[in-house]
Design an enzyme around this catalytic site. Structure first.
Site, PDB file in Angstrom:
ATOM      1  N   GLU A 161      -1.682  -1.194  -6.914  1.00  0.00           N
ATOM      2  CA  GLU A 161      -1.431  -0.580  -5.614  1.00  0.00           C
ATOM      3  C   GLU A 161      -2.223   0.708  -5.441  1.00  0.00           C
ATOM      4  OE1 GLU A 161       2.541   0.370  -2.997  1.00  0.00           O
ATOM      5  OE2 GLU A 161       2.366   1.196  -5.012  1.00  0.00           O
ATOM      6  N   HIS A 188       3.868  -3.208  -5.723  1.00  0.00           N
ATOM      7  CA  HIS A 188       4.426  -1.952  -6.218  1.00  0.00           C
ATOM      8  C   HIS A 188       5.105  -2.186  -7.572  1.00  0.00           C
ATOM      9  CE1 HIS A 188       5.297   2.213  -5.166  1.00  0.00           C
ATOM     10  NE2 HIS A 188       6.514   2.063  -5.656  1.00  0.00           N
TER      11      HIS A 188
END
Length: 341
Positions: free
Chosen positions: A10, A310
């Site tokens: 990410e 995430h």
């Protein structure tokens, strides 16, 4: 020294926070490069810099690159984490909950009592709001053997900030593993509709709307309207679903031009989406549990709503320190954490 590429996955602030936590806990010198490389404004923003300085305060770390906008950081702990009383001020509306993520586990694993005052944003976009910590994250961590509470002293909204919380941690134990493939039956839904510097009819309207929407969907909820202290106008609705073995939280922020009914609808839609899944853990809690699970004395297995980027990025950052092996099943949506420490 462990080298961490902050652009991995990410490429956001979670790599920084997890790395700081584990460097503080293990005493391992850390070099972070390309910090937040995939964000619109890379490098250390105010809340990330506060995370660095908070972690450094716990272990008397020597730092190089601890300045706004820096994309590289050397972080060299000098002592084990020290419990005590601390004050950290983001100075902006940066989320205080992210500072909690950074300092919680080092203090939870260190014998002694700690009281940390944190100032900044208490309910801001793209970060866990303080009610999420109070009603979802910390209650589940308590079941894992982590003793911590958060008191919300004053609300702070984007862009002014000015909120404050107090984090209390009783340290000294090792967290237990988490076995949570099935959340059990829903036991209650409760909520908080809150405003600052706005008329009291707004939280009442949000609360009424949320209760009606959920009732139409077959869920009974009690939503409390509140007009609280804050230095600027702000509004939010937060809902907590409590199941036999788990918790889930969903919320929505108000903003200028957004009707209060729509704020309530957004929070209800998110809660109902989770409720109609078979997940035991919501998508936000899934990655927040990785650190305590990696530091536990037993392995953990839990079913999540989504295997997000995430989550997998955070798993990668944890594995760089050699403390756990983490497997994320995309098909079964089961997260398995095998501590190696």
């Amino acid at each position: 020294m462990i080298y961490i590429d902050g652009s991995y996955g990410e490429g956001g602030g979670q790599v920084l926070r997890t790395s700081l936590t584990l460097a503080t806990l293990t005493g391992t010198p850390l070099r972070l490069d390309r910090i937040r490389a995939k964000r619109k404004k890379p490098g250390l923003a105010a809340q990330h810099l506060t995370c660095v300085r908070a972690a450094a305060a716990l272990c008397n770390a020597e730092c190089k690159g601890d300045a706004l906008g820096e994309i590289a950081l050397d972080f060299i702990p000098q002592t084990p984490p020290q419990p005590g009383e601390y004050l950290f001020d983001v100075t902006t509306a940066g989320a205080v909950s992210l500072i909690v993520q950074t300092v919680l586990m080092p203090l939870a694993l260190t014998p002694g009592e700690s009281l940390i005052a944190l100032r900044g944003g208490t309910y801001v976009p793209f970060s866990p709001p303080v009610p999420y910590l109070q009603q979802v994250f910390l209650p589940l961590l308590e079941r894992m053997g982590v003793s911590a509470t958060v008191e919300l002293v004053k609300w702070g909204w984007y862009p002014r900030g000015g909120g404050e919380i107090q984090l209390r941690v009783t340290g000294g134990g090792a967290p237990r593993g988490l076995q949570l493939r099935d959340r059990g039956e829903l036991t209650q839904v409760r909520g908080l509709a809150v405003v600052t510097e706005l008329p009291s009819h707004i939280p009442q309207r949000m609360a009424n709307r949320a209760e009606n929407v959920l009732r139409d969907a077959g869920l009974y909820a009690k939503v409390e309207p509140r007009r609280e202290k804050g230095i600027a106008p702000g509004a939010a609705l937060f809902l907590t679903a409590e199941y036999e073995r788990s918790f889930a939280g969903c919320g929505a922020l108000g903003r200028k031009g957004l009707p209060s009914d729509r704020v309530a609808d957004m929070a209800c839609e998110a809660l109902l989406q989770f409720h109609h899944s078979d997940a035991a853990i919501d998508r936000f809690l899934a990655d927040q549990l990785l650190l305590p699970a990696a530091l536990a004395s037993e392995e953990s297995h839990y079913r999540v709503a989504d295997v997000t980027l995430h989550l997998t990025t955070n798993a990668w950052a944890i594995e760089q320190f050699g403390l756990a092996k983490i497997h994320c099943s995309e098909t079964e949506k089961i997260i398995s954490v095998y501590p190696t420490g």
